[in-house]
Design a protein around this motif. Structure first.
Motif, PDB file in Angstrom:
ATOM      1  N   GLN A 230       0.856  -1.197   0.000  1.00 56.70           N
ATOM      2  CA  GLN A 230       0.000   0.000   0.000  1.00 56.70           C
ATOM      3  C   GLN A 230       0.884   1.237   0.000  1.00 56.70           C
ATOM      4  O   GLN A 230       1.955   1.234   0.622  1.00 56.70           O
ATOM      5  N   VAL A 231       0.509   2.263  -0.753  1.00 56.21           N
ATOM      6  CA  VAL A 231       1.282   3.508  -0.789  1.00 56.21           C
ATOM      7  C   VAL A 231       0.317   4.673  -0.551  1.00 56.21           C
ATOM      8  O   VAL A 231      -0.708   4.762  -1.211  1.00 56.21           O
ATOM      9  N   GLU A 232       0.649   5.566   0.417  1.00 55.18           N
ATOM     10  CA  GLU A 232      -0.186   6.780   0.560  1.00 55.18           C
ATOM     11  C   GLU A 232       0.694   7.996   0.841  1.00 55.18           C
ATOM     12  O   GLU A 232       1.814   7.868   1.320  1.00 55.18           O
ATOM     13  N   LYS A 233       0.191   9.145   0.533  1.00 53.06           N
ATOM     14  CA  LYS A 233       0.951  10.387   0.731  1.00 53.06           C
ATOM     15  C   LYS A 233       1.184  10.639   2.214  1.00 53.06           C
ATOM     16  O   LYS A 233       0.326  10.383   3.055  1.00 53.06           O
ATOM     17  N   HIS A 234       2.354  11.144   2.511  1.00 52.25           N
ATOM     18  CA  HIS A 234       2.650  11.575   3.885  1.00 52.25           C
ATOM     19  C   HIS A 234       1.875  12.861   4.133  1.00 52.25           C
ATOM     20  O   HIS A 234       1.975  13.784   3.323  1.00 52.25           O
ATOM     21  N   PRO A 235       1.133  12.939   5.231  1.00 52.64           N
ATOM     22  CA  PRO A 235       0.306  14.148   5.433  1.00 52.64           C
ATOM     23  C   PRO A 235       1.119  15.423   5.606  1.00 52.64           C
ATOM     24  O   PRO A 235       0.648  16.509   5.312  1.00 52.64           O
ATOM     25  N   GLU A 236       2.350  15.329   6.071  1.00 51.83           N
ATOM     26  CA  GLU A 236       3.143  16.509   6.392  1.00 51.83           C
ATOM     27  C   GLU A 236       4.208  16.833   5.353  1.00 51.83           C
ATOM     28  O   GLU A 236       4.894  17.829   5.472  1.00 51.83           O
ATOM     29  N   ALA A 237       4.424  15.924   4.353  1.00 54.47           N
ATOM     30  CA  ALA A 237       5.491  16.200   3.386  1.00 54.47           C
ATOM     31  C   ALA A 237       5.090  15.720   1.998  1.00 54.47           C
ATOM     32  O   ALA A 237       4.703  14.570   1.815  1.00 54.47           O
ATOM     33  N   ASP A 238       5.214  16.602   1.035  1.00 56.40           N
ATOM     34  CA  ASP A 238       4.794  16.294  -0.336  1.00 56.40           C
ATOM     35  C   ASP A 238       5.572  15.162  -0.961  1.00 56.40           C
ATOM     36  O   ASP A 238       5.028  14.339  -1.671  1.00 56.40           O
ATOM     37  N   LYS A 239       6.915  15.175  -0.711  1.00 54.83           N
ATOM     38  CA  LYS A 239       7.766  14.238  -1.434  1.00 54.83           C
ATOM     39  C   LYS A 239       7.828  12.864  -0.783  1.00 54.83           C
ATOM     40  O   LYS A 239       8.434  11.955  -1.331  1.00 54.83           O
ATOM     41  N   LEU A 240       7.252  12.706   0.389  1.00 57.25           N
ATOM     42  CA  LEU A 240       7.341  11.418   1.094  1.00 57.25           C
ATOM     43  C   LEU A 240       6.058  10.629   0.960  1.00 57.25           C
ATOM     44  O   LEU A 240       4.980  11.194   0.830  1.00 57.25           O
ATOM     45  N   THR A 241       6.235   9.295   0.968  1.00 59.77           N
ATOM     46  CA  THR A 241       5.061   8.426   0.967  1.00 59.77           C
ATOM     47  C   THR A 241       5.158   7.502   2.171  1.00 59.77           C
ATOM     48  O   THR A 241       6.255   7.198   2.642  1.00 59.77           O
ATOM     49  N   ILE A 242       4.000   7.041   2.618  1.00 62.23           N
ATOM     50  CA  ILE A 242       3.965   6.031   3.686  1.00 62.23           C
ATOM     51  C   ILE A 242       3.631   4.711   3.020  1.00 62.23           C
ATOM     52  O   ILE A 242       2.576   4.574   2.389  1.00 62.23           O
ATOM     53  N   CYS A 243       4.582   3.747   3.136  1.00 65.89           N
ATOM     54  CA  CYS A 243       4.372   2.456   2.466  1.00 65.89           C
ATOM     55  C   CYS A 243       4.108   1.387   3.512  1.00 65.89           C
ATOM     56  O   CYS A 243       4.715   1.379   4.579  1.00 65.89           O
TER      57      CYS A 243
END
Ligand SMILES: [Zn+2]
Lengths: 796, 339
Positions: free
Chosen positions: A52-65
């Motif tokens: 699963q991949v989702e956007k980090h709420p606090e940083a545009d360039k990071l994802t939470i995998c």
């Protein structure tokens, strides 16, 4: 050379494990060691699957995998933009240390927990690539280590240490062929798909060979309109697997074909080749060129050059020049495939002190026939990988044909040399597997044509080796008994030298070995000042001459021991010395010498007796004992002068110089050697001693009649020598004197300063009767009178 | 007082003298002389026998004999106690070090060469020597090393001048032997050799070799295997196994390298054998027909094998010496260990 298993499997099935392959190749005479994976620490990384991949709420360039690591799902923050669900990726979990030394920890990134790191290729040391995370093959099992992944996708690599007779095995196809001979598996030679254009090669380039000895064959192809750029992944991975660095698609392909076929190819930027012309010629003396490694090199007339109409463009078979190198701007590639004379390339490579992958292969003997296969192969691959069109036809100037021998192998002869009865069909089949054409076969023998890639197969015996090599030396049964030759006269010199070693050990001396190679100073040892032999190519100035005496080596040994606190030394050496002699075939006269060095105390320290310091008479005694034991006859001793000795005696036997013994001058030791101890030295000639040596022991029956002993005590001038006194006594004592022993010397109180008091013990004996006291008394009076009259001795 | 009376008195005196005796060598000796000497009492008593009354003669005779035995016995007893007293009195410290004979030592490589040579001598090999300064012909050309061939790179060579060099192996001795003798021949060649290699813990510019050669009719590769296997078992131990791997040396064909099971770990794998369980100990093979023919031996009729090993390396393996330079530095504390 490094080979890779997966690459090898393109040409042959390998029914073995990696370790068995390593062993089988070794037993084929291709000494092989499996390489550890080039990147350490890959066993600490595991393969994860991104669920699963989702956007980090606090940083545009990071994802939470959410990443599945084979057992559970872990949350990892990732910064790469190529991350996507379903990917298999290398994951470093907390506790793991990356090859760069970076340690992974459980952390919070902008408030979100991260349990590890998804890695890019450069982060785990696989390449310099940092374009996003590394994406693995889709069918990879999550949870396996990265080491397993690399081994199964790229395959194990092996280092093969080839002997110089097997140039064919400098390639994957060559090794595959040997494997096929072992397993009877089918060898798969790649098929070439050439799409030639209408443009003709000969309209663009012509080849002139001015040196037909150096260059028997020169073939060329032209590929126009290529796009030079990075290699595709398969190519980069393949050449990386054998330790080569990807450079660009053209260079990488020429390395690929080199490692595949063993044929060194060279590629030129066609537009930098002047006059549409290639000329192969010898260099002029002092011609200067700049090779691909940016070195300016000065050539000699031995070196073969590839030139265009104006200038050199490559040193044939060794290295290309910068002026015609493939670059990003290159669009037309001229491919050279040649067969150069091994001796010419070797000479050139030696002269330039430059060995390259190409020269290494050419000097061992490349394949003059498969040159054509190799240039077609690379042309087709260039077209596949870098585009462009292949010009029609190839240039092929084969000016001096290389012959391949036809060899008849007698089956009986194989058995006679190896000592094993081989099956004839088996033998013929193996020759075929090795690529030999079978010309004729009878029940007695088989005639084969040697393949173009095997310059080592010239004679029947070479084929016999192939038989035992493929069969396996291990499987040749060993006979339980052997015939022996009985010697009626073993080497007496050897026995003598060994006897000497044993005897000198028995005298309490320690044997040492010193270097034959010495400095000029040591070679010109002042005691003899013998002409020394100088090496033309020494390792260093300290090791540039051959020793002309064993003494300087022994002095070095003494110095080394003094420095380490060992002051009591009794050393010997038996070894050869070499003296320059113009009329000898080798300009050398070689003698076997023996030498003894003594310094410090002669006995080990002990509570029971006082230690005595060595002196000249220990060495003299040693020599007297040898002379007696070896029955070499009378020795004569003569005092001589030499500036580096304070005392020096020359010893001769039967009129020949046997040895010198003496005490080194303290000034010499001090000034020249930096030694502040007394040193006694003896050096003699083993060859002469052996000549004089009488090996026969002669037994004398024990005396039947008793001996009578008398002492003589006299006071004489100090200058009078014992030898002179002995002469007088022996003369007067006559034939009944069985022994003469000098056993006491006294100087000091009660004796005049210029005198010394001496005592001798005389033993009288006769083999036929008991001597009467009265006869001996008479002799003693004669002796006393003579000593008094002739030597002015005073009786005591 | 008649003599019998006197004798009885003497016996009483003797007893009291014994009782009063201070035990010394001198006093015992004095006593012996007094009673048993040439002019002693016992002799005096025997001499006076004729003066004794006839009826007492028998009794007197018996009495003097008993007295004599008594004196002799007593004096012997005293002498024994004297010796005992002396040995007991001597101070003796059994913990003092002994006085040792002095003995030298052979160089460890001499020791190894001797052991190797002995094994081959027992198998009927004789010894040959040759010069250390050699010609290109004997060192290379006659051994099937062509000019300008990469095989020559296998042996970095010290040159004196063109075509004169320091032998890089003891094989030139074999060539000289083949040209000197007629087959059959069976020989080994111990000696010093030279390679132009930088000196380090692992390699030296001088080292030693023992090569072997056997030429006869019907010598086979199988014979070579047996010979080497027996050698390895006798030198390294009877449980050692050998393995032959094909290799290349210009002067033999087929050529092989021989490994023995590591005698340190028994083949399990250790630091010395680099975890392989095997140690490479020699090169060998069947003498190349070119080499035989060059030396005037009919290669159709005769065949032969040759082998070669390095005693320096074998010594290092055997004793666990990790630096070859120790052999040539000659520290006396190193040398004295090999006895
Ligand atoms: Zn081991």
């Amino acid at each position: 050379m490094i080979i890779n298993r997966n690459w090898l499997e393109k040409y042959i099935d390998i029914p073995f494990s990696d370790t068995d392959l390593e062993e089988h190749l070794t037993y084929l005479g291709l000494e092989t060691v499996m390489l550890k994976n080039p990147v350490a620490g890959l066993d600490k990384l595991i393969v994860g699957e991104i669920k699963q991949v989702e956007k980090h709420p606090e940083a545009d360039k990071l994802t939470i995998c959410q990443v599945f690591d084979g057992t559970e799902i872990k949350q990892i923050i990732c910064g790469a933009d190529n991350v996507a669900v379903g990917q298999k990726v290398p994951v470093a979990l907390p506790g793991c240390e990356l090859p760069g030394g970076f340690k992974i920890k459980r952390s919070k990134i902008r408030g979100v927990e991260s349990l590890g790191m998804i890695c890019a290729e450069d982060e785990i040391g696989l390449s310099d690539n940092h374009e996003g995370i590394m994406v693995l093959q889709e069918n990879t099992q999550p949870g396996i280590t990265m080491e397993n992944y690399i081994n199964s996708t790229i395959g194990a690599s092996f280092e093969v240490d080839l002997t110089p007779n097997r140039p064919d095995c400098n390639s994957h196809i060559g090794i595959a062929r040997d494997v096929s001979a072992l397993t009877d598996g089918e060898l798969r030679i790649p098929e070439i798909l050439l799409k030639e254009s209408e443009e003709r090669t000969e309209d663009h380039i012509s080849v002139d060979i001015l040196d037909e000895i150096g260059c028997p064959r020169y073939a060329a192809r032209l590929v126009k309109g290529v796009k030079v750029g990075p290699s595709p992944k398969w190519l980069a991975d393949t050449i990386s697997s054998v330790g080569l660095r990807p450079i660009n698609n053209i260079v990488d392909l020429s390395n690929f074909v080199l490692m595949e076929t063993g044929q060194p190819l060279h590629t030129f930027d066609y537009n930098k080749v002047a006059g549409k012309k290639i000329i192969v010629r010898k260099a002029k003396a002092n011609e200067k060129v700049t090779t691909l490694d940016s070195e300016v090199r000065t050539l000699t007339e031995d070196i073969l050059l590839i030139c265009d109409a104006e200038k050199p463009v490559a040193i044939a078979g060794i290295m290309g020049l910068e002026n015609s190198e493939i670059s990003k701007e290159t669009s037309d590639v001229l491919i050279e495939g040649a067969y150069f004379d091994p001796a010419t390339i070797r000479k050139g490579s030696k002269t330039l002190a430059l060995q390259t992958d190409a020269s290494y292969r050419f000097e061992r003997g490349a394949d003059p026939v498969n040159v054509l296969f190799a240039i077609d192969r690379i042309a087709s691959l260039i077209q596949q990988v870098a585009g462009g069109i292949i010009c029609k036809n190839r240039i092929d100037r084969y000016v001096r044909e290389i012959e391949f021998p036809e060899v008849t192998v007698r089956f009986k002869r194989i058995n006679k040399i190896i000592g094993y009865d081989f099956d004839k069909k088996w033998v013929v089949n193996k020759f075929q597997r090795l690529g030999c054409e079978i010309l004729e076969k009878t029940d007695e023998e088989v005639t084969v044509k040697t393949p173009s890639w095997r310059p080592d197969l010239e004679r029947e015996i070479d084929y016999i080796e192939e038989v035992v090599r493929i069969f396996g030396m291990e499987k040749i049964p060993e006979p339980k008994s052997l015939s022996i030759i009985l010697n009626d006269e073993p080497n007496k010199k050897h026995m003598f030298i060994e006897k000497m070693r044993t005897d000198l050990c028995g005298f309490g001396l320690n044997e040492n070995y010193n270097n034959t190679l010495v400095s000029q100073d040591m070679a010109k040892f002042e005691l003899y000042d013998r002409p020394a032999i100088e090496l033309a190519n020494p390792l260093s100035r300290e090791l540039a001459f051959l020793r002309t005496s064993l003494i300087p080596g022994l002095l070095n040994t003494a110095k080394l021991n003094f420095n380490r606190g060992n002051f009591d030394l009794k050393l010997f050496e038996i070894g050869n010395i070499q003296v320059r002699e113009e009329k000898s075939q080798t300009k050398a006269r070689e003698t076997m010498n023996f030498a003894v060095l003594m310094t410090g105390n002669t006995e080990i320290i002990n509570w029971s007796y006082r230690q005595r310091e060595a002196n000249l008479y220990y060495l003299k005694g040693l020599l007297e004992q040898i002379a007696e034991d070896y029955r070499i006859g009378e020795l004569s001793f003569e005092k001589i002068e030499n500036e580096i000795f304070s005392k020096l005696v020359r010893v001769t036997a039967k009129g020949q110089d046997l040895c010198l013994l003496g005490e080194l001058h303290p000034l010499y030791l001090n000034k020249k050697q930096g030694i502040d101890k007394n040193i006694w030295i003896l050096e003699g000639n083993v060859d002469l001693l052996f000549e004089l040596f009488d090996p026969e022991i002669r037994y004398n029956s024990l005396p039947k009649y008793p001996a009578t002993q008398r002492d003589v005590s006299i006071v004489v001038d100090r200058s009078l020598q014992i030898g002179d006194i002995e002469k007088v006594i022996r003369e007067k004592a006559g034939k009944n004197l069985a022994d003469f022993i000098f056993y006491d010397e006294y100087k000091g109180e009660n004796i005049e300063k210029s005198k010394r008091s001496l005592t001798f013990n005389l033993v009288f004996q006769n083999n036929e009767r008991t001597l009467l006291d009265s006869e001996i008394d008479k002799v003693m009076i004669k002796i006393h009178t003579a000593l008094h009259k002739e030597l002015n001795a005073e009786l005591r | 007082m008649d003599l019998y009376q006197e004798a009885k008195q003497n016996r009483i005196d003797f007893q009291s003298e014994i009782d009063a005796l201070e035990l010394t060598e001198q006093s015992v000796e004095n006593l012996r002389i007094k009673y048993l000497g040439k002019k002693g009492i016992i002799r005096y008593l025997f001499q006076g026998f004729s003066s004794v009354k006839p009826e007492e003669k028998k009794e007197y005779g018996q009495f003097v004999n008993v007295f004599k035995n008594e004196v002799e016995g007593k004096i012997e007893e005293l002498q024994e106690s004297l010796i005992k007293q002396k040995t007991v009195a001597e101070v003796f410290d059994h913990t003092m070090p002994g006085i040792r004979p002095q003995r030298g030592s052979l160089h460890p490589i001499s020791l190894t060469m001797r052991e190797i040579v002995k094994i081959f001598q027992e198998m009927g090999f004789d010894i040959e020597f040759g010069p250390e300064v050699e010609t290109d012909y004997y060192n290379f050309a006659a051994l099937n090393f062509p000019d300008n061939h990469p095989a020559r790179d296998m042996q970095d060579t010290f040159f004196v001048e063109k075509d004169i060099l320091l032998r890089t192996h003891t094989s030139p001795i074999q060539v000289r032997a083949m040209q000197k003798y007629q087959p059959p021949m069976r020989l080994i060649t111990p000696g010093r050799v030279f390679r132009n290699e930088a000196v380090s813990a692992r390699s030296h510019c001088i080292f030693h070799q023992i090569e072997g050669l056997y030429i006869d009719e019907n010598v086979t590769f199988a014979d070579l295997k047996t010979t080497i296997d027996i050698f390895a078992k006798r030198y390294f131990g009877k449980n050692v196994k050998t393995r032959f791997r094909p290799s290349f040396f210009p002067f033999v064909e087929p050529g092989a390298e021989v490994d023995v099971t590591c005698f340190i770990c028994g083949g399990e794998g250790c630091r010395v054998c680099k975890k392989t369980g095997w140690l490479e100990i020699m090169g060998c093979g069947m003498v190349d027909p070119n080499v035989l023919e060059e030396s005037g031996i009919d290669s159709e009729k005769y065949s032969g094998y040759a082998f070669g090993m390095g005693p320096d390396r074998i010594t290092m393996l055997k004793y666990g010496i990790d630096d070859i330079r120790l052999f040539f530095d000659s520290d006396i504390k190193f040398l004295k260990q090999f006895k």
